[in-house]
Design an enzyme around this catalytic site. Structure first.
Site, PDB file in Angstrom:
ATOM      1  N   PHE A 143       0.861  -1.182   0.000  1.00 20.70           N
ATOM      2  CA  PHE A 143       0.000   0.000   0.000  1.00 20.70           C
ATOM      3  C   PHE A 143       0.896   1.231   0.000  1.00 20.70           C
ATOM      4  O   PHE A 143       1.598   1.498   0.971  1.00 20.70           O
ATOM      5  CB  PHE A 143      -0.965   0.055   1.184  1.00 20.70           C
ATOM      6  N   ASP A 228       9.529   2.818   1.781  1.00 20.08           N
ATOM      7  CA  ASP A 228       8.342   3.611   2.108  1.00 20.08           C
ATOM      8  C   ASP A 228       8.083   3.460   3.601  1.00 20.08           C
ATOM      9  O   ASP A 228       7.501   2.472   4.055  1.00 20.08           O
ATOM     10  CB  ASP A 228       7.145   3.133   1.276  1.00 20.08           C
ATOM     11  N   LYS A 257       2.815  11.099   6.997  1.00 24.85           N
ATOM     12  CA  LYS A 257       1.984  10.930   8.197  1.00 24.85           C
ATOM     13  C   LYS A 257       2.528  11.672   9.418  1.00 24.85           C
ATOM     14  O   LYS A 257       2.280  12.854   9.557  1.00 24.85           O
ATOM     15  CB  LYS A 257       1.812   9.441   8.488  1.00 24.85           C
TER      16      LYS A 257
HETATM   17  C1  LIG Z   1       3.184   2.869   3.514  1.00 24.66           C
HETATM   18  C2  LIG Z   1       2.294   3.966   3.002  1.00 24.66           C
HETATM   19  N1  LIG Z   1       2.684   4.696   1.957  1.00 24.66           N
HETATM   20  C3  LIG Z   1       1.944   5.695   1.474  1.00 24.66           C
HETATM   21  C4  LIG Z   1       0.711   6.001   2.021  1.00 24.66           C
HETATM   22  C5  LIG Z   1      -0.122   7.102   1.448  1.00 24.66           C
HETATM   23  O1  LIG Z   1      -0.160   8.211   2.268  1.00 24.66           O
HETATM   24  P1  LIG Z   1      -1.287   9.321   2.079  1.00 24.66           P
HETATM   25  O2  LIG Z   1      -2.580   8.732   2.508  1.00 24.66           O
HETATM   26  O3  LIG Z   1      -0.836  10.464   2.960  1.00 24.66           O
HETATM   27  O4  LIG Z   1      -1.277   9.696   0.632  1.00 24.66           O
HETATM   28  C6  LIG Z   1       0.256   5.270   3.119  1.00 24.66           C
HETATM   29  C7  LIG Z   1      -1.048   5.565   3.736  1.00 24.66           C
HETATM   30  O5  LIG Z   1      -1.612   4.788   4.469  1.00 24.66           O
HETATM   31  C8  LIG Z   1       1.071   4.212   3.625  1.00 24.66           C
HETATM   32  O6  LIG Z   1       0.678   3.471   4.656  1.00 24.66           O
END
Ligand SMILES: Cc1ncc(COP(=O)(O)O)c(C=O)c1O
Length: 403
Positions: A143, A228, A257
């Site tokens: 994700f 990530d 976040k």
């Molecule tokens: C590992 C990871 N990357 C990227 C994102 C995307 O972040 P955003 O919702 O701020 O676009 C998330 C969101 O849950 C995430 O858990």
């Protein structure tokens, strides 16, 4: 009888928003630390913490003070000019990551998109991949956000279906399977993009040794390792980054976040100058990326992380939570995974769906979120106390017993 303010608030939201979420019927009016209060005055212990965006709790005094102070000075300049929080934020975050450069954006998805673009450009300029041929290897169950490019390499039908045509250039391999990853890497590969712990997938921790082996493979094959850490980073797992647990240093960190302290959206790609340096003026950007409010709050977040206090809390309280959760395996739970103050728990599907479990938890004053059927994610703010962890665990035990 007291007036019910929840029902009309839920109805209004239902009536006037696109239904791209299915929230629990809890309408938050106020919050502080690990607790939120709804419009009817009910209090809940927040065990989701904005999917880790609230690692430091709701309205942490240092973060609110940083935001307030900045509100009285300057809130937005665009990147057409500099401002006095920009350089310090970029330097301090790069230093926290023990690397060279910060490229600030706003949301996690934007930061992932940034990493994809940087990796491709690096591949063409530095690795000599023929134009238009770059590939990036990603993991099943990933994700990384919701843009059209990112959902192109999602394996979750809910996230992906009906949003094509899809962006090419991605290869998907099973998470944690080094041989599959090795087989997917070739001379066109510019990056391996992974969550060091898969959050949305249910807090999946890869087998020990996997991340160092990925690091070694990337180094050997001249491929960027992009971690990530949008959800796993910034204290959640008991270290500053989930990669730290295995002594792994990626080429690019993707952060988001908690970087905004639950106050403003802040994300960033952080990495070495020879990688992020491939971008030239006009090639990438964002009006709001690196704005004064974001940088002021981001600096305060970095300051909170430099003492190690929150990482230690995640480790210690995570151990308390883990002991209690492990004791529930076989008594309502079928599996528990996680690291630090972050757990994925599988509820016996014969007992309850994840959604139903979250509804019952909310009735007992605890907020959590289900994912993929019968899995729940627990990620309380790192300011939670040991007693509050016990309280949440008692509530969960009660829900399972009464199911
Ligand atoms: C590992 C990871 N990357 C990227 C994102 C995307 O972040 P955003 O919702 O701020 O676009 C998330 C969101 O849950 C995430 O858990």
């Amino acid at each position: 009888m007291r007036e019910d303010l929840t029902t009309p608030a839920v109805e209004e939201a239902e009536r006037f928003t696109a239904h791209n979420y299915h929230p629990l019927p809890v309408v938050v009016a106020e919050a502080a630390g690990a607790w939120v209060t709804d419009v009817d005055g009910r209090r809940y212990l927040d065990c989701l913490a904005g999917y880790s965006a609230l690692n430091f709790g709701h309205r942490h005094p240092d973060l609110v003070a940083a935001a307030r102070e900045q509100l009285d000075r300057v809130t937005l300049t665009s990147r057409a000019f500099l401002h006095d929080q920009f350089g310090p934020f970029c330097r301090e975050l790069a230093q926290l990551c023990r690397t060279d450069l910060t490229l600030p954006m706003n949301t996690g998805a934007e930061a992932v998109e940034t990493a994809v673009k940087v990796s491709r450009k690096w591949g063409y300029l530095k690795k000599g991949v023929p134009d238009g041929r770059a590939t990036i290897v990603v993991a099943e169950g990933n994700f990384h956000g919701r843009t059209t490019t990112i959902v192109s390499f999602s394996t979750d039908p809910e996230a992906r279906a009906d949003f094509g045509p899809y962006t090419p250039g991605f290869r998907v391999v099973p998470y944690g399977d080094l041989a599959a990853l090795e087989a997917a890497v070739d001379e066109t590969t510019v990056a391996v993009l992974l969550e060091p712990i898969q959050g949305e997938a249910g807090v999946l921790v890869p087998p020990p040794g996997y991340l160092p082996a990925v690091r070694a493979l990337c180094t050997r094959e001249n491929v960027l390792f992009v971690a990530d850490e949008v959800q796993s980073g910034l204290g959640r797992t008991g270290d500053t980054f989930a990669c730290d647990h295995e002594g792994v240093v990626p080429d690019l960190y993707v952060l988001g976040k908690a970087l905004g302290g639950g106050v403003v959206p802040v994300s960033a790609v952080v990495g070495r100058a020879d990688v992020l340096g491939v971008l030239k003026p006009g090639e990438h950007g964002s009006t709001f990326g690196g704005n004064p409010m974001a940088c002021a709050v981001g600096r305060a977040v970095v300051r909170l992380l430099t003492t190690g206090e929150y990482q230690a809390r995640a480790r210690e309280l995570g151990a308390v939570m883990r002991t209690r959760l492990d004791a529930m395996v076989g008594s309502g739970l079928t599996a528990v995974r996680g690291r630090g103050l972050w757990a994925g728990i599988d509820i016996d599907p014969a007992l309850l769906t994840g959604r139903r479990a979250c509804e019952r938890l909310a009735e007992r004053g605890v907020l959590a979120k289900d994912t993929h059927g019968s899995t729940l994610r627990l990620a309380p703010p790192l300011v939670i106390t040991a007693d509050e962890v016990e309280l949440a665990m008692n509530a969960l035990e009660g829900v399972l017993k009464d199911a």
